[in-house]
Design a protein around this motif. Structure first.
Motif, PDB file in Angstrom:
ATOM      1  N   HIS A 159       0.805  -1.228   0.000  1.00 51.30           N
ATOM      2  CA  HIS A 159       0.000   0.000   0.000  1.00 51.30           C
ATOM      3  C   HIS A 159       0.837   1.278   0.000  1.00 51.30           C
ATOM      4  O   HIS A 159       0.606   2.176  -0.789  1.00 51.30           O
ATOM      5  N   HIS A 160       1.807   1.351   0.904  1.00 50.10           N
ATOM      6  CA  HIS A 160       2.679   2.516   0.977  1.00 50.10           C
ATOM      7  C   HIS A 160       4.092   2.112   0.591  1.00 50.10           C
ATOM      8  O   HIS A 160       5.024   2.232   1.381  1.00 50.10           O
ATOM      9  N   CYS A 161       4.217   1.648  -0.644  1.00 50.81           N
ATOM     10  CA  CYS A 161       5.502   1.160  -1.101  1.00 50.81           C
ATOM     11  C   CYS A 161       5.723   1.527  -2.560  1.00 50.81           C
ATOM     12  O   CYS A 161       4.792   1.452  -3.364  1.00 50.81           O
ATOM     13  N   HIS A 162       6.944   1.870  -2.896  1.00 51.42           N
ATOM     14  CA  HIS A 162       7.224   2.288  -4.269  1.00 51.42           C
ATOM     15  C   HIS A 162       7.192   1.132  -5.264  1.00 51.42           C
ATOM     16  O   HIS A 162       7.010   1.359  -6.451  1.00 51.42           O
ATOM     17  N   ARG A 163       7.302  -0.122  -4.796  1.00 55.16           N
ATOM     18  CA  ARG A 163       7.231  -1.244  -5.760  1.00 55.16           C
ATOM     19  C   ARG A 163       5.842  -1.314  -6.411  1.00 55.16           C
ATOM     20  O   ARG A 163       5.726  -1.603  -7.594  1.00 55.16           O
ATOM     21  N   ARG A 164       4.813  -1.011  -5.644  1.00 54.25           N
ATOM     22  CA  ARG A 164       3.455  -0.974  -6.205  1.00 54.25           C
ATOM     23  C   ARG A 164       3.347   0.159  -7.232  1.00 54.25           C
ATOM     24  O   ARG A 164       2.753  -0.008  -8.297  1.00 54.25           O
ATOM     25  N   LEU A 165       3.939   1.300  -6.905  1.00 52.87           N
ATOM     26  CA  LEU A 165       3.887   2.444  -7.811  1.00 52.87           C
ATOM     27  C   LEU A 165       4.589   2.126  -9.128  1.00 52.87           C
ATOM     28  O   LEU A 165       4.101   2.506 -10.201  1.00 52.87           O
ATOM     29  N   ILE A 166       5.713   1.431  -9.061  1.00 55.63           N
ATOM     30  CA  ILE A 166       6.436   1.043 -10.278  1.00 55.63           C
ATOM     31  C   ILE A 166       5.547   0.147 -11.137  1.00 55.63           C
ATOM     32  O   ILE A 166       5.390   0.370 -12.340  1.00 55.63           O
ATOM     33  N   ALA A 167       4.978  -0.882 -10.515  1.00 58.35           N
ATOM     34  CA  ALA A 167       4.132  -1.835 -11.248  1.00 58.35           C
ATOM     35  C   ALA A 167       2.943  -1.120 -11.890  1.00 58.35           C
ATOM     36  O   ALA A 167       2.640  -1.336 -13.070  1.00 58.35           O
ATOM     37  N   GLU A 168       2.286  -0.261 -11.146  1.00 56.29           N
ATOM     38  CA  GLU A 168       1.116   0.455 -11.669  1.00 56.29           C
ATOM     39  C   GLU A 168       1.507   1.450 -12.767  1.00 56.29           C
ATOM     40  O   GLU A 168       0.802   1.596 -13.760  1.00 56.29           O
ATOM     41  N   TYR A 169       2.640   2.103 -12.585  1.00 56.68           N
ATOM     42  CA  TYR A 169       3.139   3.052 -13.587  1.00 56.68           C
ATOM     43  C   TYR A 169       3.390   2.325 -14.913  1.00 56.68           C
ATOM     44  O   TYR A 169       2.951   2.765 -15.979  1.00 56.68           O
ATOM     45  N   LEU A 170       4.100   1.186 -14.842  1.00 57.56           N
ATOM     46  CA  LEU A 170       4.399   0.433 -16.064  1.00 57.56           C
ATOM     47  C   LEU A 170       3.125  -0.117 -16.701  1.00 57.56           C
ATOM     48  O   LEU A 170       2.988  -0.118 -17.923  1.00 57.56           O
ATOM     49  N   ASN A 171       2.192  -0.555 -15.874  1.00 57.13           N
ATOM     50  CA  ASN A 171       0.931  -1.067 -16.410  1.00 57.13           C
ATOM     51  C   ASN A 171       0.148   0.039 -17.125  1.00 57.13           C
ATOM     52  O   ASN A 171      -0.501  -0.209 -18.136  1.00 57.13           O
TER      53      ASN A 171
END
Length: 148
Positions: free
Chosen positions: A125-137
């Motif tokens: 939830h509060h992690c940049h790995r999720r942001l990376i995945a969502e950004y690339l998607n």
């Protein structure tokens, strides 16, 4: 539209080494991309870079890659962690950083097939790995994101 790609994410905190490595092998992960800025801290325990690289290969025949271009800057980390900054501001700055770095051009969907983005946060939830995945998607539209 290109074929869909299975992309996993995981954090190592609040997991035993057994839980961590079994989760990765059960998921069929073939490559870990370490997205941490600092991956040599003693606090990382079994997830310290050289140890992690060895364990991944020995336990699960999983390759290891460290990508600093997927990590936040030290300034961003300090602002969020040490100065107890707002998540929404960190998220906005991190997404802008990914945009500025144009990671969608330096990372390929092929590289991410059965790959797992690693950082330290226990939950995505509060992690940049999720942001990376969502950004690339958002850029590619073909990622099946699984948070382990």
């Amino acid at each position: 539209m290109s074929k869909s790609v299975n992309l996993f994410t995981i954090g190592f905190t609040q997991k035993t080494a057994q839980q961590f490595f079994e989760t990765l092998t059960k998921a069929g992960v073939k490559l870990i991309i370490d997205t941490r800025l600092n991956n040599v801290s003693q606090l990382a325990g079994f997830a310290k870079r050289t140890d992690l690289e060895y364990f991944l290969k020995q336990i699960g025949e999983i390759e290891y890659l460290h990508r600093l271009d997927l990590a936040p800057t030290q300034e961003m980390l300090d602002e969020y962690k040490k100065q107890k900054g707002e998540w929404s501001i960190y998220e906005q700055k991190f997404l802008q950083l990914m945009c500025d770095r144009e990671i969608e051009k330096s990372v390929s969907p092929e590289l991410l097939e059965n790959c797992c983005l690693l950082c330290s946060e226990a939950k995505p939830h509060h992690c940049h790995r999720r942001l990376i995945a969502e950004y690339l998607n958002q850029h590619w539209g073909n990622l099946n994101i699984h948070h382990l």
